[in-house]
Scaffold this motif. Structure first.
Motif, PDB file in Angstrom:
ATOM      1  N   GLN A 135       0.856  -1.183   0.000  1.00  0.00           N
ATOM      2  CA  GLN A 135       0.000   0.000   0.000  1.00  0.00           C
ATOM      3  C   GLN A 135       0.898   1.240   0.000  1.00  0.00           C
ATOM      4  N   VAL A 136       1.127   1.802  -1.187  1.00  0.00           N
ATOM      5  CA  VAL A 136       1.956   3.008  -1.286  1.00  0.00           C
ATOM      6  C   VAL A 136       1.091   4.227  -1.042  1.00  0.00           C
ATOM      7  N   VAL A 137       1.481   5.017  -0.043  1.00  0.00           N
ATOM      8  CA  VAL A 137       0.733   6.216   0.328  1.00  0.00           C
ATOM      9  C   VAL A 137       1.693   7.406   0.282  1.00  0.00           C
ATOM     10  N   SER A 138       1.287   8.441  -0.419  1.00  0.00           N
ATOM     11  CA  SER A 138       2.101   9.648  -0.576  1.00  0.00           C
ATOM     12  C   SER A 138       1.734  10.652   0.514  1.00  0.00           C
ATOM     13  N   ALA A 139       2.762  11.188   1.201  1.00  0.00           N
ATOM     14  CA  ALA A 139       2.490  12.154   2.277  1.00  0.00           C
ATOM     15  C   ALA A 139       3.767  12.889   2.672  1.00  0.00           C
ATOM     16  N   PHE A 140       3.598  14.015   3.364  1.00  0.00           N
ATOM     17  CA  PHE A 140       4.677  14.792   3.995  1.00  0.00           C
ATOM     18  C   PHE A 140       5.575  15.569   3.032  1.00  0.00           C
ATOM     19  N   GLN A 141       5.247  15.636   1.738  1.00  0.00           N
ATOM     20  CA  GLN A 141       6.127  16.351   0.811  1.00  0.00           C
ATOM     21  C   GLN A 141       6.230  17.847   1.100  1.00  0.00           C
ATOM     22  N   ASN A 142       5.184  18.425   1.659  1.00  0.00           N
ATOM     23  CA  ASN A 142       5.117  19.880   1.785  1.00  0.00           C
ATOM     24  C   ASN A 142       5.461  20.406   3.173  1.00  0.00           C
ATOM     25  N   ILE A 143       6.088  19.547   4.002  1.00  0.00           N
ATOM     26  CA  ILE A 143       6.474  19.947   5.357  1.00  0.00           C
ATOM     27  C   ILE A 143       7.987  20.044   5.435  1.00  0.00           C
ATOM     28  N   ASN A 150      11.702  21.196  15.285  1.00  0.00           N
ATOM     29  CA  ASN A 150      11.428  22.134  16.364  1.00  0.00           C
ATOM     30  C   ASN A 150      10.156  21.706  17.086  1.00  0.00           C
ATOM     31  N   ASP A 151       9.959  22.262  18.261  1.00  0.00           N
ATOM     32  CA  ASP A 151       8.823  21.834  19.085  1.00  0.00           C
ATOM     33  C   ASP A 151       7.619  22.766  18.998  1.00  0.00           C
ATOM     34  N   HIS A 152       7.670  23.726  18.082  1.00  0.00           N
ATOM     35  CA  HIS A 152       6.543  24.647  17.977  1.00  0.00           C
ATOM     36  C   HIS A 152       5.379  24.017  17.208  1.00  0.00           C
ATOM     37  N   GLU A 153       4.214  24.616  17.346  1.00  0.00           N
ATOM     38  CA  GLU A 153       3.050  24.150  16.592  1.00  0.00           C
ATOM     39  C   GLU A 153       3.254  24.460  15.113  1.00  0.00           C
ATOM     40  N   ILE A 154       2.908  23.509  14.259  1.00  0.00           N
ATOM     41  CA  ILE A 154       3.133  23.672  12.823  1.00  0.00           C
ATOM     42  C   ILE A 154       1.827  24.018  12.126  1.00  0.00           C
ATOM     43  N   GLU A 155       1.793  25.160  11.478  1.00  0.00           N
ATOM     44  CA  GLU A 155       0.589  25.602  10.775  1.00  0.00           C
ATOM     45  C   GLU A 155       0.641  25.174   9.310  1.00  0.00           C
ATOM     46  N   CYS A 156       0.905  23.909   9.082  1.00  0.00           N
ATOM     47  CA  CYS A 156       0.923  23.329   7.738  1.00  0.00           C
ATOM     48  C   CYS A 156       0.137  22.029   7.754  1.00  0.00           C
ATOM     49  N   ASP A 157      -0.505  21.734   6.655  1.00  0.00           N
ATOM     50  CA  ASP A 157      -1.285  20.507   6.545  1.00  0.00           C
ATOM     51  C   ASP A 157      -0.586  19.506   5.639  1.00  0.00           C
ATOM     52  N   GLY A 186      -7.379  11.310  -1.448  1.00  0.00           N
ATOM     53  CA  GLY A 186      -7.818  10.418  -2.499  1.00  0.00           C
ATOM     54  C   GLY A 186      -6.768   9.473  -3.035  1.00  0.00           C
ATOM     55  N   PRO A 187      -6.982   8.952  -4.232  1.00  0.00           N
ATOM     56  CA  PRO A 187      -6.147   7.885  -4.787  1.00  0.00           C
ATOM     57  C   PRO A 187      -4.742   8.349  -5.148  1.00  0.00           C
ATOM     58  N   ILE A 188      -3.896   7.375  -5.472  1.00  0.00           N
ATOM     59  CA  ILE A 188      -2.484   7.650  -5.717  1.00  0.00           C
ATOM     60  C   ILE A 188      -2.266   8.585  -6.909  1.00  0.00           C
ATOM     61  N   GLU A 189      -3.204   8.601  -7.863  1.00  0.00           N
ATOM     62  CA  GLU A 189      -3.066   9.503  -9.006  1.00  0.00           C
ATOM     63  C   GLU A 189      -3.007  10.964  -8.572  1.00  0.00           C
ATOM     64  N   ASN A 190      -3.618  11.285  -7.423  1.00  0.00           N
ATOM     65  CA  ASN A 190      -3.640  12.663  -6.933  1.00  0.00           C
ATOM     66  C   ASN A 190      -2.303  13.092  -6.329  1.00  0.00           C
ATOM     67  N   SER A 191      -1.395  12.133  -6.130  1.00  0.00           N
ATOM     68  CA  SER A 191      -0.104  12.477  -5.529  1.00  0.00           C
ATOM     69  C   SER A 191       0.705  13.430  -6.398  1.00  0.00           C
ATOM     70  N   ILE A 192       0.393  13.505  -7.681  1.00  0.00           N
ATOM     71  CA  ILE A 192       1.077  14.437  -8.564  1.00  0.00           C
ATOM     72  C   ILE A 192       0.926  15.875  -8.070  1.00  0.00           C
ATOM     73  N   VAL A 193      -0.212  16.178  -7.463  1.00  0.00           N
ATOM     74  CA  VAL A 193      -0.466  17.535  -6.986  1.00  0.00           C
ATOM     75  C   VAL A 193       0.379  17.842  -5.751  1.00  0.00           C
ATOM     76  N   ALA A 194       0.376  16.939  -4.775  1.00  0.00           N
ATOM     77  CA  ALA A 194       1.150  17.156  -3.551  1.00  0.00           C
ATOM     78  C   ALA A 194       2.640  17.240  -3.855  1.00  0.00           C
ATOM     79  N   GLU A 195       3.126  16.365  -4.741  1.00  0.00           N
ATOM     80  CA  GLU A 195       4.533  16.398  -5.093  1.00  0.00           C
ATOM     81  C   GLU A 195       4.889  17.686  -5.826  1.00  0.00           C
ATOM     82  N   GLY A 196       4.029  18.087  -6.759  1.00  0.00           N
ATOM     83  CA  GLY A 196       4.292  19.300  -7.523  1.00  0.00           C
ATOM     84  C   GLY A 196       4.276  20.562  -6.682  1.00  0.00           C
ATOM     85  N   LEU A 197       3.451  20.576  -5.648  1.00  0.00           N
ATOM     86  CA  LEU A 197       3.396  21.746  -4.770  1.00  0.00           C
ATOM     87  C   LEU A 197       4.743  22.032  -4.114  1.00  0.00           C
TER      88      LEU A 197
END
Length: 225
Positions: A135-143, A150-157, A186-197
């Protein structure tokens, strides 16, 4: 409060993003395995993080293959140039597991320009290499790692794409354990958006002289609120 039972392997965990995620999850009580091609580098990273978190933290350093074998969930945080090669070295060890792919297909020196791989995204390339039993799941590219270490609150999703709905839910739990808000994107096809960001955010960082531009979903009630 009981410590989480899952063991997380971070493949390429000696890099900046890997260290940041390891720091957050170890602090949350998870057992974290730092993987590297060179065992000594993994051990050095563990020692570095233990200086910040204390000796009681549940963390070990080992080779990438050993970490992937022992873990319940595997996280890939290598540069795109090492993406395919690293996946091939751990392919047998990750069968039947969730693999969180944090890789962004950056093409230096033009890292502020979105690059689309032939498969559509790095995550889709990973799925093609590893096969249907992972199960390949794309995440965390934009952090940025500056936030994670750091230990501060992160205002990123975090946008979570790929795998099954159940797999995405598991990853969102890890996003929340790291102190972030995750969204089922959503599905893995949407990972193009997160990666591109990521390329866009790198460009914003350069243009405005900052290090930690991120994204935030609005218009939806947030759990923390």
């Amino acid at each position: 409060m009981e410590s989480p039972e899952q063991t997380i392997a971070i493949i390429g965990g000696t890099g900046k993003e890997g260290k940041g995620l390891a720091y957050r999850w170890a602090k949350a009580g998870y057992t974290v395995l730092i993987g590297s091609r060179v065992r000594e580098k993994a051990l050095a990273t563990v020692a570095e993080l233990r200086e910040r978190l204390g000796e009681a933290v549940r963390m070990e350093g080992m080779t990438n293959q050993e970490a992937a074998e022992k873990a319940d969930i595997v996280v890939l945080t290598v540069p795109y140039a090492a993406h395919q090669e690293t996946l091939l070295t751990i392919k047998d060890q990750v069968q039947g597991k969730i693999l969180i792919d944090v890789t962004v297909p950056l093409m230096p020196p033009k890292v502020t320009r979105v690059h689309i791989p032939p498969a559509g995204s790095a995550a889709q390339e990973a799925q093609n290499i590893l096969g249907p039993d992972v199960q390949v799941v794309s995440a965390f590219q934009n952090i940025s790692y500056e936030h994670l270490l750091n230990d501060h609150e992160i205002e990123c999703d975090v946008l979570v794409c790929g795998g099954t709905r159940a797999a995405r839910a598991e990853v969102i739990k890890l996003v929340e354990a790291a102190g972030l808000t995750g969204w089922d994107a959503g599905p893995i096809e949407n990972s193009i958006v997160a990666e591109g960001l990521t390329s866009i955010l790198i460009g914003i960082n350069k243009q405005y002289g900052v290090e930690s531009a991120g994204i935030r979903i609005t218009g939806v009630q947030r759990k923390k609120e």
